[in-house]
Design a protein around this motif. Sequence first.
Motif, PDB file in Angstrom:
ATOM      1  N   GLU A 226     -55.535 -53.695  94.557  1.00 52.98           N
ATOM      2  CA  GLU A 226     -56.068 -53.269  95.853  1.00 52.98           C
ATOM      3  C   GLU A 226     -57.033 -54.333  96.362  1.00 52.98           C
ATOM      4  O   GLU A 226     -58.204 -54.348  96.008  1.00 52.98           O
ATOM      5  CB  GLU A 226     -56.767 -51.908  95.718  1.00 52.98           C
ATOM      6  N   ASN A 227     -56.513 -55.262  97.187  1.00 55.30           N
ATOM      7  CA  ASN A 227     -57.368 -56.330  97.693  1.00 55.30           C
ATOM      8  C   ASN A 227     -58.085 -55.902  98.966  1.00 55.30           C
ATOM      9  O   ASN A 227     -57.756 -54.886  99.579  1.00 55.30           O
ATOM     10  CB  ASN A 227     -56.558 -57.613  97.931  1.00 55.30           C
ATOM     11  N   ARG A 253     -51.725 -62.239 102.263  1.00 57.34           N
ATOM     12  CA  ARG A 253     -52.247 -63.186 103.258  1.00 57.34           C
ATOM     13  C   ARG A 253     -52.765 -64.478 102.623  1.00 57.34           C
ATOM     14  O   ARG A 253     -53.231 -65.369 103.333  1.00 57.34           O
ATOM     15  CB  ARG A 253     -53.367 -62.518 104.050  1.00 57.34           C
ATOM     16  N   ARG A 254     -52.734 -64.537 101.303  1.00 53.68           N
ATOM     17  CA  ARG A 254     -53.110 -65.719 100.530  1.00 53.68           C
ATOM     18  C   ARG A 254     -54.573 -66.120 100.756  1.00 53.68           C
ATOM     19  O   ARG A 254     -54.916 -67.304 100.684  1.00 53.68           O
ATOM     20  CB  ARG A 254     -52.166 -66.883 100.857  1.00 53.68           C
ATOM     21  N   ASN A 255     -55.397 -65.143 101.026  1.00 56.52           N
ATOM     22  CA  ASN A 255     -56.823 -65.434 101.214  1.00 56.52           C
ATOM     23  C   ASN A 255     -57.696 -64.782 100.149  1.00 56.52           C
ATOM     24  O   ASN A 255     -58.912 -64.739 100.279  1.00 56.52           O
ATOM     25  CB  ASN A 255     -57.279 -65.001 102.602  1.00 56.52           C
ATOM     26  N   SER A 256     -57.079 -64.275  99.084  1.00 60.30           N
ATOM     27  CA  SER A 256     -57.844 -63.735  97.960  1.00 60.30           C
ATOM     28  C   SER A 256     -56.933 -63.660  96.737  1.00 60.30           C
ATOM     29  O   SER A 256     -55.703 -63.550  96.865  1.00 60.30           O
ATOM     30  CB  SER A 256     -58.420 -62.346  98.288  1.00 60.30           C
ATOM     31  N   ALA A 274     -62.169 -62.862  87.633  1.00 57.78           N
ATOM     32  CA  ALA A 274     -61.722 -64.015  88.431  1.00 57.78           C
ATOM     33  C   ALA A 274     -61.380 -63.639  89.867  1.00 57.78           C
ATOM     34  O   ALA A 274     -60.444 -64.186  90.447  1.00 57.78           O
ATOM     35  CB  ALA A 274     -60.515 -64.675  87.753  1.00 57.78           C
ATOM     36  N   HIS A 275     -62.150 -62.725  90.436  1.00 58.86           N
ATOM     37  CA  HIS A 275     -61.882 -62.295  91.813  1.00 58.86           C
ATOM     38  C   HIS A 275     -62.433 -63.339  92.789  1.00 58.86           C
ATOM     39  O   HIS A 275     -63.609 -63.676  92.760  1.00 58.86           O
ATOM     40  CB  HIS A 275     -62.518 -60.934  92.063  1.00 58.86           C
ATOM     41  N   ASN A 276     -61.554 -63.838  93.667  1.00 59.17           N
ATOM     42  CA  ASN A 276     -61.953 -64.840  94.659  1.00 59.17           C
ATOM     43  C   ASN A 276     -61.573 -64.380  96.059  1.00 59.17           C
ATOM     44  O   ASN A 276     -60.451 -63.929  96.290  1.00 59.17           O
ATOM     45  CB  ASN A 276     -61.271 -66.185  94.399  1.00 59.17           C
ATOM     46  N   GLU A 277     -62.512 -64.482  96.982  1.00 57.98           N
ATOM     47  CA  GLU A 277     -62.241 -64.318  98.409  1.00 57.98           C
ATOM     48  C   GLU A 277     -62.412 -65.688  99.045  1.00 57.98           C
ATOM     49  O   GLU A 277     -63.476 -66.314  98.906  1.00 57.98           O
ATOM     50  CB  GLU A 277     -63.196 -63.306  99.034  1.00 57.98           C
ATOM     51  N   ILE A 278     -61.380 -66.183  99.714  1.00 66.33           N
ATOM     52  CA  ILE A 278     -61.397 -67.542 100.224  1.00 66.33           C
ATOM     53  C   ILE A 278     -61.975 -67.582 101.635  1.00 66.33           C
ATOM     54  O   ILE A 278     -61.554 -66.822 102.512  1.00 66.33           O
ATOM     55  CB  ILE A 278     -59.985 -68.152 100.223  1.00 66.33           C
ATOM     56  N   ILE A 287     -57.070 -71.375  94.703  1.00 67.78           N
ATOM     57  CA  ILE A 287     -56.070 -71.584  93.655  1.00 67.78           C
ATOM     58  C   ILE A 287     -55.944 -70.333  92.789  1.00 67.78           C
ATOM     59  O   ILE A 287     -56.843 -70.028  92.001  1.00 67.78           O
ATOM     60  CB  ILE A 287     -56.456 -72.784  92.766  1.00 67.78           C
ATOM     61  N   PRO A 288     -54.841 -69.590  92.892  1.00 67.31           N
ATOM     62  CA  PRO A 288     -54.653 -68.458  91.979  1.00 67.31           C
ATOM     63  C   PRO A 288     -54.198 -68.967  90.610  1.00 67.31           C
ATOM     64  O   PRO A 288     -53.660 -70.076  90.486  1.00 67.31           O
ATOM     65  CB  PRO A 288     -53.543 -67.651  92.661  1.00 67.31           C
ATOM     66  N   SER A 289     -54.430 -68.175  89.591  1.00 67.56           N
ATOM     67  CA  SER A 289     -53.985 -68.552  88.244  1.00 67.56           C
ATOM     68  C   SER A 289     -52.478 -68.366  88.139  1.00 67.56           C
ATOM     69  O   SER A 289     -51.967 -67.270  88.376  1.00 67.56           O
ATOM     70  CB  SER A 289     -54.700 -67.706  87.190  1.00 67.56           C
ATOM     71  N   THR A 290     -51.784 -69.438  87.786  1.00 67.44           N
ATOM     72  CA  THR A 290     -50.330 -69.378  87.671  1.00 67.44           C
ATOM     73  C   THR A 290     -49.854 -69.415  86.224  1.00 67.44           C
ATOM     74  O   THR A 290     -48.654 -69.422  85.965  1.00 67.44           O
ATOM     75  CB  THR A 290     -49.686 -70.541  88.448  1.00 67.44           C
ATOM     76  N   LYS A 291     -50.794 -69.455  85.281  1.00 61.60           N
ATOM     77  CA  LYS A 291     -50.440 -69.348  83.869  1.00 61.60           C
ATOM     78  C   LYS A 291     -51.602 -68.701  83.126  1.00 61.60           C
ATOM     79  O   LYS A 291     -52.756 -69.092  83.314  1.00 61.60           O
ATOM     80  CB  LYS A 291     -50.118 -70.722  83.277  1.00 61.60           C
TER      81      LYS A 291
END
Length: 477
Positions: A226-227, A253-256, A274-278, A287-291
């Motif tokens: 739930e972003n 929306r690729r902003n969090s 690791a919650h980020n709001e851009i 950069i989201p975690s991809t691994k």
Amino acid sequence: MPPFSQSGPISNGFSINNQKTNHHNHHPSTNIITIDVGGQLFQTTKQTLTLAGSKTLFSNLFDSYEHNSINNIPFIDRDPELFSILLSLLRTGNLPSKAKAFDIQDIIFEARFYGISDLLVQSQSNPSQFEPFDLEKSVILPLSGRDSPSAIATTPNGWVHVSHGSKITSFDWSLQRKSTTLTSFTAIDSLLALSPNVVAAGATDFSGLQILDLDLGVVKQTLNWENATKSSSTVQAIGISPEFLFTSFESGRRNSNSIMVYDLNSFKVVSEIAHNEIFGADLDSAIPSTKLNWVPSLNLLMASGSHSGPSGVSGNIKFWDVRSGNAVWEIKETVDCFSDITVSDTLSAVFKIGINSGEVSYIDLRNFGSNDSWVCLGDTRKVKVNNGKKEGFGCKIETHGNQVFCGKQGKLELWSEVLMGSSNNVKDRIFRKNMLGRVKDLGENRIMNMGFGGNKMFVTRKDQQCVEVWQSSVRRF
């Protein structure tokens, strides 16, 4: 000892031969037991039969000798050659070399009849039989449809699940196709096996992480993030520890982005890290975690991701304390960012393939938190001289046991540490490279996925609708 022929009555299944014998080694009080299988006599010991466990036909043979006072020979109306193979399995824990002449399904069927199929699975999917220096491409598993594999997931005993297009196809430890499940995904980017028949699946263009029962072909549960913008939550990566299931989400929306921690049994939310709001041009937060890799010895989660921008490829690697939700170590990638990255608990190191150099480098975890400089395993001159060409683009790296496997375009490299005494100096560590496979095993198509399960390595390549199975030429039958 080898079987020898003897005429005997024909019957279905297991019976007691009414022919009496005066041989002393047939008496119930002795350790040697004689069995008539399809007209051939076999001799073994009581200790060998007990290795099969209780509630098996072998235990029945043992009981018949213990309670048979008239010294009769048990008779089993089955194939003696297959019985000989299974008797060798009981004696040594492995199938003999002559098993190569038989179809594995015939051996499986016979093992089920005798009640020792579990022993057969253990012998043929035992990770201790994985021989990295002797791997050869042994089997090709074809996939239906025109889609190439996008992800693979393996289990410790050798099952492999393969996503191709909107489908997931499963093969058991004996490489038999078990099921093909149609999912609601257009394509699956992340796949993780929770058991031989349950997987977690996600995609970068489809909302939610799905827990799928492949035997039943149903979605057991869908997990969402739930972003703040109330948009969809796409899956960027999945990881696992003995207690938790980790999922890296990014908002539609690729902003969090964030990493959700779930209880592995109930799938209930444990925490969010690791919650980020851009905001603006904050590339690090974008950069989201991809691994996601769990490091048991540190009890930490390694999360990594990269981003391609105007100044090149940059990335970051963070080690997270799941309990506190704090990042305890961060490595920023700017010079030669990773094309792919992994961590080995056995080798106590993080390994990467540089996207510019194509070289394999490592950071030693024995100096955790105090050293973030990479040590090149190969020729260090190549790291600085790449003429702007991304030599490592699309390369893959994984660790298994105490080995490092690299997929460089169509070739497979194996890096192994050479032990040089007890020095703890990072610079004293020496790794040697070997190329895997015979000439005919090499392919021009780029390696897209590598996975390990039991005594096998699984490889998929770009634009090929199959899975390659690599096994030891010594152990394979």
